[in-house]
Design a protein around this motif. Sequence first.
Motif, PDB file in Angstrom:
ATOM      1  N   ILE A  36       0.813  -1.173   0.118  1.00  0.00           N
ATOM      2  CA  ILE A  36       0.033   0.100  -0.039  1.00  0.00           C
ATOM      3  C   ILE A  36       0.977   1.097  -0.013  1.00  0.00           C
ATOM      4  CG2 ILE A  36      -1.405   1.349   1.306  1.00  0.00           C
ATOM      5  CD1 ILE A  36      -2.829  -1.390   1.982  1.00  0.00           C
ATOM      6  N   ALA A  37       2.026   1.200   0.743  1.00  0.00           N
ATOM      7  CA  ALA A  37       2.798   2.534   0.683  1.00  0.00           C
ATOM      8  C   ALA A  37       3.300   2.514  -0.609  1.00  0.00           C
ATOM      9  CB  ALA A  37       3.998   2.222   1.849  1.00  0.00           C
ATOM     10  N   GLU A  38       3.840   1.752  -1.312  1.00  0.00           N
ATOM     11  CA  GLU A  38       4.667   1.396  -2.543  1.00  0.00           C
ATOM     12  C   GLU A  38       3.440   2.078  -3.595  1.00  0.00           C
ATOM     13  OE1 GLU A  38       6.631  -2.069  -3.485  1.00  0.00           O
ATOM     14  OE2 GLU A  38       7.621  -1.894  -1.517  1.00  0.00           O
ATOM     15  N   LEU A  39       2.234   1.601  -3.516  1.00  0.00           N
ATOM     16  CA  LEU A  39       1.103   2.033  -4.429  1.00  0.00           C
ATOM     17  C   LEU A  39       1.035   3.407  -4.301  1.00  0.00           C
ATOM     18  CD1 LEU A  39      -1.082   1.002  -6.639  1.00  0.00           C
ATOM     19  CD2 LEU A  39      -2.534   0.900  -4.532  1.00  0.00           C
ATOM     20  N   TRP A  40       0.991   4.002  -2.997  1.00  0.00           N
ATOM     21  CA  TRP A  40       0.690   5.429  -2.720  1.00  0.00           C
ATOM     22  C   TRP A  40       2.072   6.118  -3.294  1.00  0.00           C
ATOM     23  CZ3 TRP A  40       2.890   9.809  -0.870  1.00  0.00           C
ATOM     24  CH2 TRP A  40       2.399  10.993  -0.677  1.00  0.00           C
ATOM     25  N   ALA A  41       3.077   5.761  -3.323  1.00  0.00           N
ATOM     26  CA  ALA A  41       4.282   6.318  -3.611  1.00  0.00           C
ATOM     27  C   ALA A  41       4.365   6.409  -5.082  1.00  0.00           C
ATOM     28  CB  ALA A  41       5.506   5.843  -2.992  1.00  0.00           C
ATOM     29  N   ALA A  42       3.672   5.479  -5.895  1.00  0.00           N
ATOM     30  CA  ALA A  42       3.674   5.405  -7.307  1.00  0.00           C
ATOM     31  C   ALA A  42       2.681   6.341  -7.791  1.00  0.00           C
ATOM     32  CB  ALA A  42       3.235   3.840  -7.786  1.00  0.00           C
ATOM     33  N   ALA A  43       1.507   6.519  -7.208  1.00  0.00           N
ATOM     34  CA  ALA A  43       0.319   7.343  -7.415  1.00  0.00           C
ATOM     35  C   ALA A  43       0.945   8.895  -7.291  1.00  0.00           C
ATOM     36  CB  ALA A  43      -0.836   7.320  -6.777  1.00  0.00           C
ATOM     37  N   ASP A  44       1.612   9.129  -6.290  1.00  0.00           N
ATOM     38  CA  ASP A  44       2.103  10.434  -5.917  1.00  0.00           C
ATOM     39  C   ASP A  44       3.225  10.499  -7.053  1.00  0.00           C
ATOM     40  OD1 ASP A  44       2.338  12.604  -4.083  1.00  0.00           O
ATOM     41  OD2 ASP A  44       4.441  12.051  -3.749  1.00  0.00           O
ATOM     42  N   ARG A  45       4.222   9.928  -7.347  1.00  0.00           N
ATOM     43  CA  ARG A  45       5.224  10.138  -8.281  1.00  0.00           C
ATOM     44  C   ARG A  45       4.501  10.363  -9.706  1.00  0.00           C
ATOM     45  NH1 ARG A  45       7.709   5.808  -5.841  1.00  0.00           N
ATOM     46  NH2 ARG A  45       7.061   4.306  -7.469  1.00  0.00           N
ATOM     47  N   TYR A  84      -6.270   4.904  -7.484  1.00  0.00           N
ATOM     48  CA  TYR A  84      -5.267   4.621  -6.120  1.00  0.00           C
ATOM     49  C   TYR A  84      -6.138   3.792  -4.945  1.00  0.00           C
ATOM     50  CZ  TYR A  84      -3.060   4.573  -1.574  1.00  0.00           C
ATOM     51  OH  TYR A  84      -3.092   4.346  -0.108  1.00  0.00           O
ATOM     52  N   TYR A  85      -7.281   4.285  -4.644  1.00  0.00           N
ATOM     53  CA  TYR A  85      -8.179   3.921  -3.790  1.00  0.00           C
ATOM     54  C   TYR A  85      -8.739   2.577  -4.260  1.00  0.00           C
ATOM     55  CZ  TYR A  85      -7.025   7.531  -0.711  1.00  0.00           C
ATOM     56  OH  TYR A  85      -6.388   8.516   0.013  1.00  0.00           O
ATOM     57  N   VAL A  86      -9.025   2.505  -5.360  1.00  0.00           N
ATOM     58  CA  VAL A  86      -9.634   1.121  -5.827  1.00  0.00           C
ATOM     59  C   VAL A  86      -8.576   0.103  -5.884  1.00  0.00           C
ATOM     60  CG1 VAL A  86     -10.136   0.081  -8.163  1.00  0.00           C
ATOM     61  CG2 VAL A  86     -11.140   2.114  -7.562  1.00  0.00           C
ATOM     62  N   ARG A  87      -7.571   0.352  -6.321  1.00  0.00           N
ATOM     63  CA  ARG A  87      -6.078  -0.576  -6.232  1.00  0.00           C
ATOM     64  C   ARG A  87      -6.061  -1.168  -4.655  1.00  0.00           C
ATOM     65  NH1 ARG A  87      -2.298   1.284 -11.030  1.00  0.00           N
ATOM     66  NH2 ARG A  87      -3.888   1.580 -12.472  1.00  0.00           N
ATOM     67  N   LYS A  88      -5.883   0.211  -3.945  1.00  0.00           N
ATOM     68  CA  LYS A  88      -5.593  -0.198  -2.506  1.00  0.00           C
ATOM     69  C   LYS A  88      -6.621  -1.200  -1.891  1.00  0.00           C
ATOM     70  CE  LYS A  88      -5.505   2.128   2.057  1.00  0.00           C
ATOM     71  NZ  LYS A  88      -5.592   3.311   2.920  1.00  0.00           N
ATOM     72  N   GLU A  95      -5.667  -9.143  -3.600  1.00  0.00           N
ATOM     73  CA  GLU A  95      -5.497  -9.331  -5.042  1.00  0.00           C
ATOM     74  C   GLU A  95      -4.038  -8.495  -5.418  1.00  0.00           C
ATOM     75  OE1 GLU A  95      -9.087  -8.367  -7.066  1.00  0.00           O
ATOM     76  OE2 GLU A  95      -9.987  -8.208  -5.280  1.00  0.00           O
ATOM     77  N   SER A  96      -3.786  -9.086  -6.586  1.00  0.00           N
ATOM     78  CA  SER A  96      -2.580  -8.381  -7.208  1.00  0.00           C
ATOM     79  C   SER A  96      -2.970  -7.173  -7.812  1.00  0.00           C
ATOM     80  CB  SER A  96      -1.586  -9.016  -7.951  1.00  0.00           C
ATOM     81  OG  SER A  96      -1.250 -10.211  -7.422  1.00  0.00           O
ATOM     82  N   VAL A  97      -2.188  -5.966  -7.907  1.00  0.00           N
ATOM     83  CA  VAL A  97      -2.634  -4.776  -8.716  1.00  0.00           C
ATOM     84  C   VAL A  97      -1.245  -4.059  -9.351  1.00  0.00           C
ATOM     85  CG1 VAL A  97      -4.383  -4.046  -7.134  1.00  0.00           C
ATOM     86  CG2 VAL A  97      -2.043  -3.156  -6.954  1.00  0.00           C
ATOM     87  N   SER A  98      -1.563  -3.409 -10.622  1.00  0.00           N
ATOM     88  CA  SER A  98      -0.470  -2.707 -11.096  1.00  0.00           C
ATOM     89  C   SER A  98      -0.159  -1.400 -10.211  1.00  0.00           C
ATOM     90  CB  SER A  98      -0.810  -2.247 -12.379  1.00  0.00           C
ATOM     91  OG  SER A  98       0.189  -1.392 -13.051  1.00  0.00           O
ATOM     92  N   PHE A  99       1.271  -1.365 -10.329  1.00  0.00           N
ATOM     93  CA  PHE A  99       1.639   0.000  -9.618  1.00  0.00           C
ATOM     94  C   PHE A  99       1.962   1.221 -10.865  1.00  0.00           C
ATOM     95  CE2 PHE A  99       1.733  -2.598  -6.600  1.00  0.00           C
ATOM     96  CZ  PHE A  99       2.367  -2.250  -5.239  1.00  0.00           C
ATOM     97  N   ASP A 100       1.245   1.058 -11.998  1.00  0.00           N
ATOM     98  CA  ASP A 100       1.576   1.609 -13.031  1.00  0.00           C
ATOM     99  C   ASP A 100       0.341   2.685 -13.656  1.00  0.00           C
ATOM    100  OD1 ASP A 100       2.076   3.278 -15.416  1.00  0.00           O
ATOM    101  OD2 ASP A 100       2.283   1.378 -16.518  1.00  0.00           O
TER     102      ASP A 100
END
Length: 124
Positions: A36-45, A84-88, A95-100
């Motif tokens: 989740i932290a990595e996903l947030w960072a990916a959305a932020d970037r 981001y919130y859907v993937r979170k 489930e697996s999600v894309s960080f792209d």
Amino acid sequence: MKRTTASGSVEMTADEIAIVTITQEDAASRKISRNIAELWAAADRYVYQYINGVGLSILAAGVYAKKDKAKECAKWSDSVWAEYYVRKEKLLNGESVSFDFSSVGEMPCKILELREEIQDLWIP
């Protein structure tokens, strides 16, 4: 469950099984939190590759003044964070999600366009 000892494989006690279960659950929970932290960072970037710093204040001023380009860019940013919130939620469900986030597309306007749109706020 079994564990290996010097004399071979033996059945685990209820206490040993409980410790293994707790350890596995803790590891899974840490992995989800890390993802989740990595996903947030990916959305932020992703957002910050298009707009950051002063650009965000320009965007905010444009949205407040109900400027069309600013509203479109704010809608774009919101769509990144909605995704981001859907993937979170999916991560929380295992489930697996894309960080792209490139599927959201580029910000619809450049910072210079946003700046030009709000110049009437300070130029008489």
